[in-house]
Enzyme design. Structure first.
Site, PDB file in Angstrom:
ATOM      1  N   HIS A 198      28.854  24.252 126.825  1.00 54.13           N
ATOM      2  CA  HIS A 198      29.331  23.288 127.827  1.00 54.13           C
ATOM      3  C   HIS A 198      29.831  23.961 129.103  1.00 54.13           C
ATOM      4  CE1 HIS A 198      33.183  24.381 125.946  1.00 54.13           C
ATOM      5  NE2 HIS A 198      33.793  23.892 127.031  1.00 54.13           N
ATOM      6  N   ASP A 199      30.345  25.184 129.004  1.00 56.48           N
ATOM      7  CA  ASP A 199      30.855  25.874 130.188  1.00 56.48           C
ATOM      8  C   ASP A 199      29.905  26.937 130.711  1.00 56.48           C
ATOM      9  OD1 ASP A 199      33.153  24.486 130.747  1.00 56.48           O
ATOM     10  OD2 ASP A 199      34.448  25.757 129.516  1.00 56.48           O
ATOM     11  N   LYS A 202      29.957  28.074 134.338  1.00 57.19           N
ATOM     12  CA  LYS A 202      31.051  28.860 134.898  1.00 57.19           C
ATOM     13  C   LYS A 202      30.638  30.303 135.197  1.00 57.19           C
ATOM     14  CE  LYS A 202      34.992  26.142 133.290  1.00 57.19           C
ATOM     15  NZ  LYS A 202      36.243  26.114 132.499  1.00 57.19           N
ATOM     16  N   HIS A 252      29.706  16.131 130.663  1.00 57.40           N
ATOM     17  CA  HIS A 252      30.988  16.075 129.951  1.00 57.40           C
ATOM     18  C   HIS A 252      32.182  15.938 130.891  1.00 57.40           C
ATOM     19  CE1 HIS A 252      30.729  20.433 130.786  1.00 57.40           C
ATOM     20  NE2 HIS A 252      32.049  20.492 130.612  1.00 57.40           N
ATOM     21  N   HIS A 253      31.942  16.019 132.215  1.00 64.16           N
ATOM     22  CA  HIS A 253      33.029  15.758 133.173  1.00 64.16           C
ATOM     23  C   HIS A 253      32.882  14.402 133.877  1.00 64.16           C
ATOM     24  CE1 HIS A 253      35.309  19.430 132.873  1.00 64.16           C
ATOM     25  NE2 HIS A 253      34.202  20.158 132.962  1.00 64.16           N
TER      26      HIS A 253
END
Length: 333
Positions: A198-199, A202, A252-253
């Protein structure tokens, strides 16, 4: 009748067909006893016609498959169906376990009611072994993929040590919540893969923004928000990653009220797995120390989830999470 032809009114010709059928043929009475078996059938069992004649077919059947065998024979005998096809295992005379696909039907008599069935037995042992090998390979490949994605997710945490363990925790929360909401095994796997990565986006965020010890300004926040879409774009290059897992990474955000990012989706337009993961992600973030905040208490984090029902989060998902978490907590999980 021409020389060499078969006379189907001659019982001897019927016997010749039985003997030379090229597949296993068994006549089995209603009690499961083998009345007749041809040479091909005997060869399948690794024995002889004389030895097998009079034996119960249940004595040859692999123990775990006996109930299915009894059920299949019963359906034919009582007339529920005219024919059953059953895949089952037998134990040969030498102890080897072999697989068959058998077609079982009533054996009609010229007079009187039938009192036996005819089983046409095909040897599918090699096919079953190939299927089992393929299933084992598939499980191995899935385990390799799961491990690789989880490893990558954990490696991403190395850039932000304050979130160490976050990936493993949100995967755990997501699975428990997904089970509570009735997700299928396939959906749970998709959720796990999405949670693992999910990240991913980044990786593209500068350290000065990602590790800033304080609130981000408007420009920095705009940069941070790009990680969802950037992560999705990177993840699309993983050929085996399903679309539902990609949706977790991208969405997801998003927020239930439509004020999230990157696509400003709202309500049920947000993919379900992303809605599920969002609750787990935020909950763990609230419980964790971050460069810009101290960890919240568990009670405060759960209270915040309730406060965000219908605003940030899908109300049904929040309710399921709180119920699941409180049940786990009560059980000491």
């Amino acid at each position: 009748m021409s020389p060499g032809s078969i006379n189907l009114t001659d019982p001897l010709d019927y016997q010749w067909i039985f003997e030379a059928a090229g597949v296993g043929l068994l006549e089995i009475d209603f009690h499961g006893c083998i009345r007749r078996i041809n040479p091909d059938g005997a060869a399948f069992f690794g024995s002889t016609v004389d030895v097998l004649t009079g034996q119960s077919v249940m004595n040859l059947t692999y123990a775990e498959d006996i109930p299915r065998t009894v059920e299949a024979l019963g359906r034919v005998i009582d007339g529920t169906v005219p024919l059953v096809v059953v895949e089952k295992r037998y134990v040969r005379a030498d102890g080897e376990i072999v697989w068959s696909r058998s077609r079982v039907s009533l054996l009609r008599k010229t007079s009187g009611p039938p009192d036996s069935v005819l089983a046409v037995v095909a040897d599918i042992t090699e096919l079953k072994r190939a299927q089992q090998d393929l299933e084992a390979l598939n499980l191995s490949l899935r385990a390799t993929l799961d491990g690789g994605l989880l490893g990558l997710g954990i490696a991403l945490e190395a850039r932000d040590l304050e979130t160490s363990g976050h990936t493993v925790r949100v995967i755990h929360y997501s699975r428990r919540l997904g089970e509570a909401l009735g997700l299928s095994d396939e959906q749970l796997t998709e959720l796990k893969h999405g949670a693992s990565l999910h990240d991913l986006g980044k990786l593209t965020i500068p350290d000065g923004v990602l590790l800033k010890p304080g609130r981000l300004d408007a420009t920095e926040w705009a940069i941070m928000q790009t990680h969802a879409l950037k992560g999705y774009e990177i993840a699309t290059r993983i050929p085996t990653l399903p679309c539902a897992a990609l949706a977790v990474i991208r969405s997801h955000h998003e927020r239930w009220d439509g004020t999230g990012y990157p696509d400003r989706l709202s309500g049920e337009a947000i993919p379900l797995l992303a809605r599920i993961f969002a609750v787990c992600d935020v909950f763990d973030a609230l419980l964790s120390d971050r460069p810009y905040k101290q960890a919240w208490t568990q009670e405060a984090a759960l209270h915040e989830l309730r406060q965000q029902r219908g605003r940030h989060f899908d109300p049904r998902v929040v309710d399921a999470f709180v119920s699941t978490f409180e049940a786990d907590d009560a059980d000491g999980a």
